[in-house]
Design an enzyme around this catalytic site. Sequence first.
Site, PDB file in Angstrom:
ATOM      1  N   GLN A 199     -84.152 -93.009 -33.806  1.00 31.11           N
ATOM      2  CA  GLN A 199     -83.362 -92.889 -35.026  1.00 31.11           C
ATOM      3  C   GLN A 199     -83.706 -94.030 -35.966  1.00 31.11           C
ATOM      4  O   GLN A 199     -83.893 -95.170 -35.545  1.00 31.11           O
ATOM      5  CB  GLN A 199     -81.858 -92.908 -34.706  1.00 31.11           C
ATOM      6  CG  GLN A 199     -80.957 -92.524 -35.862  1.00 31.11           C
ATOM      7  CD  GLN A 199     -80.500 -93.702 -36.704  1.00 31.11           C
ATOM      8  OE1 GLN A 199     -80.644 -94.844 -36.273  1.00 31.11           O
ATOM      9  NE2 GLN A 199     -79.980 -93.437 -37.878  1.00 31.11           N
ATOM     10  N   SER A 200     -83.831 -93.727 -37.256  1.00 28.39           N
ATOM     11  CA  SER A 200     -84.098 -94.715 -38.285  1.00 28.39           C
ATOM     12  C   SER A 200     -85.394 -95.471 -37.970  1.00 28.39           C
ATOM     13  O   SER A 200     -86.447 -94.858 -37.863  1.00 28.39           O
ATOM     14  CB  SER A 200     -82.898 -95.663 -38.410  1.00 28.39           C
ATOM     15  OG  SER A 200     -83.018 -96.477 -39.550  1.00 28.39           O
ATOM     16  N   ALA A 201     -85.326 -96.800 -37.817  1.00 29.09           N
ATOM     17  CA  ALA A 201     -86.528 -97.561 -37.482  1.00 29.09           C
ATOM     18  C   ALA A 201     -87.107 -97.087 -36.154  1.00 29.09           C
ATOM     19  O   ALA A 201     -88.329 -97.052 -35.970  1.00 29.09           O
ATOM     20  CB  ALA A 201     -86.195 -99.052 -37.415  1.00 29.09           C
ATOM     21  N   ASP A 304     -78.520 -89.173 -47.278  1.00 29.19           N
ATOM     22  CA  ASP A 304     -79.008 -90.425 -46.708  1.00 29.19           C
ATOM     23  C   ASP A 304     -79.643 -91.251 -47.820  1.00 29.19           C
ATOM     24  O   ASP A 304     -80.661 -90.863 -48.387  1.00 29.19           O
ATOM     25  CB  ASP A 304     -80.035 -90.123 -45.613  1.00 29.19           C
ATOM     26  CG  ASP A 304     -80.445 -91.360 -44.830  1.00 29.19           C
ATOM     27  OD1 ASP A 304     -80.344 -92.470 -45.379  1.00 29.19           O
ATOM     28  OD2 ASP A 304     -80.872 -91.203 -43.671  1.00 29.19           O
ATOM     29  N   HIS A 336     -76.880 -91.705 -43.625  1.00 30.07           N
ATOM     30  CA  HIS A 336     -77.735 -92.329 -42.613  1.00 30.07           C
ATOM     31  C   HIS A 336     -76.965 -92.603 -41.332  1.00 30.07           C
ATOM     32  O   HIS A 336     -77.486 -92.446 -40.232  1.00 30.07           O
ATOM     33  CB  HIS A 336     -78.308 -93.635 -43.169  1.00 30.07           C
ATOM     34  CG  HIS A 336     -79.453 -94.188 -42.381  1.00 30.07           C
ATOM     35  ND1 HIS A 336     -80.702 -93.595 -42.342  1.00 30.07           N
ATOM     36  CD2 HIS A 336     -79.550 -95.290 -41.592  1.00 30.07           C
ATOM     37  CE1 HIS A 336     -81.507 -94.303 -41.575  1.00 30.07           C
ATOM     38  NE2 HIS A 336     -80.831 -95.334 -41.101  1.00 30.07           N
TER      39      HIS A 336
END
Length: 413
Positions: A199-201, A304, A336
Site C-alpha cells: 500500500q502507498s510506498a 486520493d 488515501h
Amino acid sequence: MNLEVDAKPSLLSSSDKLFTHSLTDATKHHHHHQRRRRCSSSSSSADAKLRDAPTRLNRAQSISHAAAETYLVTRLSFILLRYLGVGYRWITRLIALGCYALLLMPGFLQVAYYYFFSSQVRRSVVYGDQPRNRYKAWGSLLGQQLAERDIIVACIDYRNFPQGTIGDMVEDTSQGISFVCNHLTEYGGDPNRIYLMGQSAGAHISACALLEQAIKESEPEKGESITWSVSQLKAYFGLSGGYNLPNLVDHFNNRGLYRSIFLSIMEGEQGLQRFSPEVQIQDKSIRDAVSRLPPITLFHGTSDYSIPSDASKTFVDALQRAGAQAKLVLYEGKTHTDLFLQQGGLVLQSNPQLFGHSMQDPLRGGKDELFDHLVSVIHAGDKEALDKDAMAPPRRRLVPEFLLKLARKISPF
C-alpha cells in the site's frame, strides 16, 4: 496470524526450551523429596522462580527492544527534520497528524494490544542483518482480520529514509519475499499459494522488487543470484501506489515532499527512471520479464490527494499494452487513508494453523468491499473456505463513527 519479518532475532524458542527443561527437573526433584516438607517447600519456591524467570527475561528483552527502537526512531526523526526544515506547511501537517492519531486512538490501542500480546503474532523473525524501521504493527489489523479467514500475513520491514534510499528499500523487500518463499512451510503455510501486496510506498517498492526479480530471471546469462521466483506468486495487489516517479515529482513537491529531498530518496534523476515500474515496462528489451509477472490488480480511491488515482490507471494501461494481465479497481470518493491496510506485505494462503503476524474503513467494522475482494481472490477455487467466508460474522467496530468522520476531515494525507 501475523508473521513479522525483520532483522533482530527472537529468543522465545530457546527460552521455552530452557523453561520446560528446568521445570521438569524441578518436578522430579520435588517428588523425590516429597517426605521432606521443608525441602519440598523450598523446591516449590524454586519452581515458582523458574516459572517466573522466562517471563522476567522476556519482559526485560521487550523493554530493551522498545528502548532501542525509541532511540532509533527519535534519531532518525531529527535527521529527517534537518532535511525537511521547520516551515509552516510541515508544522500544520504535523499538528493535523497528531490530532488524526488521537481521534483514532481507541482503535489503535486495541490493535496494539493484539499485536503485543496475541499468541498468533510472531514478532522479529530474522532475515538479513540490516537495521530497519519497526512499523509492522500497522499490519496487525489486517493480519488479525485475515487470520480469522485462515490466511497468514507476513509484514516485511525495510529501511526507510534516512536509514536508506530507494535501492535499499527494494533490496530489503526482495530479501523479505525470499525469506517467506523459502521458509513458509516451516510456519505451516502453502508455498503454492502466495500473494504479494503493498500500500502507498509499499505498493511502489514491492512493484519495483517484483519487476526487478522478473528481469533477473529473464537474463540468466548475467549469472545473478536467484533466491526466489516471481512464479511463486499467484497475484500482486497494489493499493494507492505511485508507479511513475517523473510524473509525481511536481505533485509531491506541491504537497511538501520537496523535489530535493525526493531526489535524495530516489538516488537522483536517474533513479526516477530506474525505480518507475511504469517507465521500465515500456522498454521492449524486457518484454520477456513482463510476461513473467503474475496477475496484477491495482486498487485506488478517486479522492486520493496524496497519490492521484491516475497513477494506478496509467500503470494498468501500460501493463496491458505490454502484454501483462492487469486490471484496475477504483473506489468512488475514497481517500488515501480510507483504503489503508498496511505498508507493504505478503498475504500468504495457508492451512488453519496460523502464525501471528484503512485506516478508517477497517476500523469501522462491518463489511469492507476491498477486504472481501482480496479474500475472494485468495480463496478462489476453495469451496470450503468460500463457504466459511460466507458465514463469517461482520467485523466489529473499533472506533465510533463520529470520530472516524472527524479524523477523515483533518487527515493530513
